[in-house]
Write a protein that holds these residues in place. Structure first.
Motif, PDB file in Angstrom:
ATOM      1  N   ILE A 118       0.830  -1.209   0.000  1.00  0.00           N
ATOM      2  CA  ILE A 118       0.000   0.000   0.000  1.00  0.00           C
ATOM      3  C   ILE A 118       0.863   1.256   0.000  1.00  0.00           C
ATOM      4  N   ASN A 120      -0.006   5.669  -0.209  1.00  0.00           N
ATOM      5  CA  ASN A 120      -0.967   6.772  -0.376  1.00  0.00           C
ATOM      6  C   ASN A 120      -2.407   6.285  -0.562  1.00  0.00           C
ATOM      7  N   TYR A 124      -2.244  -2.386  -3.596  1.00  0.00           N
ATOM      8  CA  TYR A 124      -1.876  -3.180  -4.772  1.00  0.00           C
ATOM      9  C   TYR A 124      -1.951  -4.651  -4.407  1.00  0.00           C
ATOM     10  N   SER A 145      -9.140   1.325  -8.970  1.00  0.00           N
ATOM     11  CA  SER A 145      -8.717   2.473  -9.770  1.00  0.00           C
ATOM     12  C   SER A 145      -8.010   2.053 -11.047  1.00  0.00           C
TER      13      SER A 145
ATOM     14  N   PRO B  31       5.424  10.381   0.443  1.00  0.00           N
ATOM     15  CA  PRO B  31       4.491   9.275   0.290  1.00  0.00           C
ATOM     16  C   PRO B  31       4.321   8.512   1.596  1.00  0.00           C
ATOM     17  N   SER B  32       3.117   8.016   1.812  1.00  0.00           N
ATOM     18  CA  SER B  32       2.854   7.228   2.990  1.00  0.00           C
ATOM     19  C   SER B  32       2.803   5.769   2.534  1.00  0.00           C
ATOM     20  N   THR B  33       3.810   5.020   2.951  1.00  0.00           N
ATOM     21  CA  THR B  33       3.959   3.655   2.470  1.00  0.00           C
ATOM     22  C   THR B  33       3.859   2.669   3.618  1.00  0.00           C
ATOM     23  N   ILE B  44       7.337  -1.931  -2.005  1.00  0.00           N
ATOM     24  CA  ILE B  44       7.377  -0.581  -2.575  1.00  0.00           C
ATOM     25  C   ILE B  44       8.646   0.098  -2.108  1.00  0.00           C
ATOM     26  N   GLY B  46      10.314   3.903  -2.740  1.00  0.00           N
ATOM     27  CA  GLY B  46      10.139   5.191  -3.384  1.00  0.00           C
ATOM     28  C   GLY B  46       8.845   5.211  -4.174  1.00  0.00           C
ATOM     29  N   THR B  47       8.960   5.463  -5.471  1.00  0.00           N
ATOM     30  CA  THR B  47       7.762   5.543  -6.301  1.00  0.00           C
ATOM     31  C   THR B  47       7.659   4.338  -7.234  1.00  0.00           C
ATOM     32  N   LEU B  49       6.776   0.060  -7.473  1.00  0.00           N
ATOM     33  CA  LEU B  49       6.299  -1.193  -6.880  1.00  0.00           C
ATOM     34  C   LEU B  49       7.090  -2.299  -7.570  1.00  0.00           C
ATOM     35  N   PHE B  60       6.894  -1.529 -11.582  1.00  0.00           N
ATOM     36  CA  PHE B  60       5.779  -0.636 -11.891  1.00  0.00           C
ATOM     37  C   PHE B  60       6.100   0.749 -11.344  1.00  0.00           C
ATOM     38  N   ILE B  62       4.729   3.860  -9.777  1.00  0.00           N
ATOM     39  CA  ILE B  62       3.473   4.230  -9.119  1.00  0.00           C
ATOM     40  C   ILE B  62       3.504   5.699  -8.682  1.00  0.00           C
ATOM     41  N   ASN B  65      -0.225   7.010  -8.030  1.00  0.00           N
ATOM     42  CA  ASN B  65      -0.588   5.755  -7.360  1.00  0.00           C
ATOM     43  C   ASN B  65      -1.754   5.014  -8.002  1.00  0.00           C
ATOM     44  N   SER B  66      -2.734   5.775  -8.484  1.00  0.00           N
ATOM     45  CA  SER B  66      -3.934   5.137  -9.024  1.00  0.00           C
ATOM     46  C   SER B  66      -3.750   4.594 -10.431  1.00  0.00           C
ATOM     47  N   GLN B  67      -2.719   5.094 -11.129  1.00  0.00           N
ATOM     48  CA  GLN B  67      -2.504   4.668 -12.519  1.00  0.00           C
ATOM     49  C   GLN B  67      -1.076   4.202 -12.725  1.00  0.00           C
ATOM     50  N   PRO B  68      -0.721   3.015 -12.223  1.00  0.00           N
ATOM     51  CA  PRO B  68       0.664   2.557 -12.363  1.00  0.00           C
ATOM     52  C   PRO B  68       1.041   2.295 -13.818  1.00  0.00           C
ATOM     53  N   GLN B  69       2.312   2.479 -14.096  1.00  0.00           N
ATOM     54  CA  GLN B  69       2.835   2.182 -15.431  1.00  0.00           C
ATOM     55  C   GLN B  69       3.744   0.958 -15.309  1.00  0.00           C
ATOM     56  N   TYR B  70       3.492  -0.053 -16.122  1.00  0.00           N
ATOM     57  CA  TYR B  70       4.336  -1.251 -16.115  1.00  0.00           C
ATOM     58  C   TYR B  70       5.614  -0.917 -16.863  1.00  0.00           C
TER      59      TYR B  70
END
Lengths: 192, 248
Positions: A118, A120, A124, A145, B31-33, B44, B46-47, B49, B60, B62, B65-70
């Motif tokens: 998880i 923010n 996942y 989402s 970010p809160s992880t 996770i 940094g940014t 996954l 990925f 992230i 966060n809502s739209q991750p890119q592979y």
């Protein structure tokens, strides 16, 4: 005299009838044919049977009331929440703001799941072969989402996960294979 | 001539300002992880996954966060079991080896080193200088070896095995300061002093439940059991105390 000579020799003793190499090859091929031949399978045998599910059911992700932890999987900590995977079925959500009195809050149904991370308020997880991103900022209200399809290996749609076993051949018209279960098979037509 | 000079100046100023605002906006929202256990295959950093399955490491992005890119699929090796992140490094445990990857390019982790060990299922945890690995046997794991291995990783290119400690059937493990928690099946949770990694010593055991994995946090530890979770107060590492549980 070796056993193999006993078998092969008669085949080439009669001059030029069969070259020893050819004889050996023929025997090997016969042996292979014999082991692969499904007709030789016992009529009743312990083997594997595919477990099917409707693809729409597999993709359905929703939050519901707390459930019993039966087959507890991996754990995760985020803010005041603790999570435990229910292997293959979903995620138990718990409140750990008072760790001496933790509470179950609910259960997020995610078919085939075994993992969680998880950031923010976006959770996942693996939904069968897909990576799913679930917004939990308004929990118990959740929303999917995004979904990235066919990332993970998932369950084979053709063969059971063991070698040297009989199995009921897959019938794709019955849905997606979500697992394999051990059963007593009658006249199995497939073997791995 | 004069005009174009001004234009360049203005353009540079705009670019600079844009760079500034971008910078301040990213630093204002850290970010809160969450935190996972040692058996995790998702992590996770940094940014990004990172996930492992079978033979591959998937990356990925992230940042949104809502739209991750592979981003990438990196071949690691056979029978990957778990992934553990620490300060830009990814420790990946397989049935036969421990791999250490750097994330200098977060989208394409690169291998720093790997060490082969005896066959068995094995999670790993690490800090700046030491990596701890448990190996357990069983049908799926292809061996009957049960032990804790301690590696010196100060030279990340050459991890060195410095100690092996026999165990009953160790699973997950967690590190808090100089204390290592090892979930050792029916033998309970072994609380070990690892201040001197060359001489790891068991301090005491907690045998109240069958622990499978742990997540040590600041003052509490979340523990995984086959049918629930337990919470322990770990402010005093010399005597951790159970606070509560959710168990069925």
């Amino acid at each position: 005299m070796k056993l193999i000579d006993l078998i092969i020799k008669p085949l080439y003793m009669k001059k030029t009838l069969l070259h020893p190499l050819l004889a050996a090859t023929t025997l090997t091929l016969l042996a292979f044919y014999w082991t692969a031949c499904i007709k030789s399978a016992p009529t009743e045998v312990v083997g594997f049977k595919p477990v099917y599910a409707n693809p729409a059911t597999i993709r359905d992700i929703s939050n519901g009331p707390a459930r019993t932890i039966v087959n507890g999987g991996k754990i995760y900590a985020y803010k005041n929440w603790a999570f435990q995977i229910e292997n293959g079925e979903g995620i138990h959500v718990m409140d750990m703001s008072q760790p001496n009195q933790p509470l179950k809050l609910g259960f997020i149904k995610i078919h085939g799941c075994s993992e969680i991370s998880i950031q923010n308020d976006v959770l996942y997880s693996d939904n069968d072969r897909d990576l799913v991103c679930i917004n939990i900022s308004q929990y118990p209200s959740i929303s999917l989402s995004s979904r990235i399809e066919k990332i993970f290996p998932g369950v084979s749609q053709e063969i059971p996960p063991y070698e040297g076993v009989y199995f009921e051949c897959v019938d794709p018209s019955q849905g997606q294979v979500i697992g394999w279960t051990e059963v007593l098979l009658t006249n199995p037509k497939c073997k791995r | 001539m004069m005009k174009s000079k001004y234009l360049i100046f203005i353009l540079a100023a705009i670019l600079f300002a844009a760079a500034c605002t971008k910078n301040s906006s990213t630093t204002s929202a850290p970010p809160s992880t969450g935190q996972g256990g040692s058996l995790a295959r998702f992590t996770i950093m940094g940014t990004r996954l990172y996930t492992v399955d079978g033979a591959y490491l998937h990356v990925f992005d992230i940042s949104n966060n809502s739209q991750p890119q592979y981003k990438n699929k990196v071949y690691v090796g056979w029978a990957i079991e778990a992934i553990f992140p620490f300060k830009g490094k990814l420790f990946i445990a397989s049935n036969t080896a421990m791999y250490i990857y750097n994330t200098n390019n977060p989208d394409l982790p690169a291998m720093d080193s790997y060490v082969q060990h005896l066959t068995g299922c094995d999670p790993v945890v690490a800090n700046d200088s030491i990596a701890f690995l448990t190996i357990h046997g069983g049908n799926r794991c292809g061996s009957s070896i049960n032990q804790l291995q301690v590696y010196d990783i100060r030279n990340i290119a050459y991890p060195t095995l410095i100690q092996t400690i026999p165990m009953t059937r160790p699973m997950g493990l967690g590190l808090k300061d100089s204390v290592l928690f090892v979930c050792d099946n029916t033998s309970g949770m072994r609380v070990m002093n690892v201040k001197n990694p060359y001489q790891v010593q068991e301090m005491y055991r907690v045998t109240t439940e069958t622990f499978i994995d742990v997540i040590p946090m600041d003052s509490i530890m979340l523990c995984m059991m086959p049918n629930g979770v337990a919470f322990y107060n770990i402010t005093n590492l010399n005597q951790i105390q159970k606070l509560g549980e959710v168990k069925d």
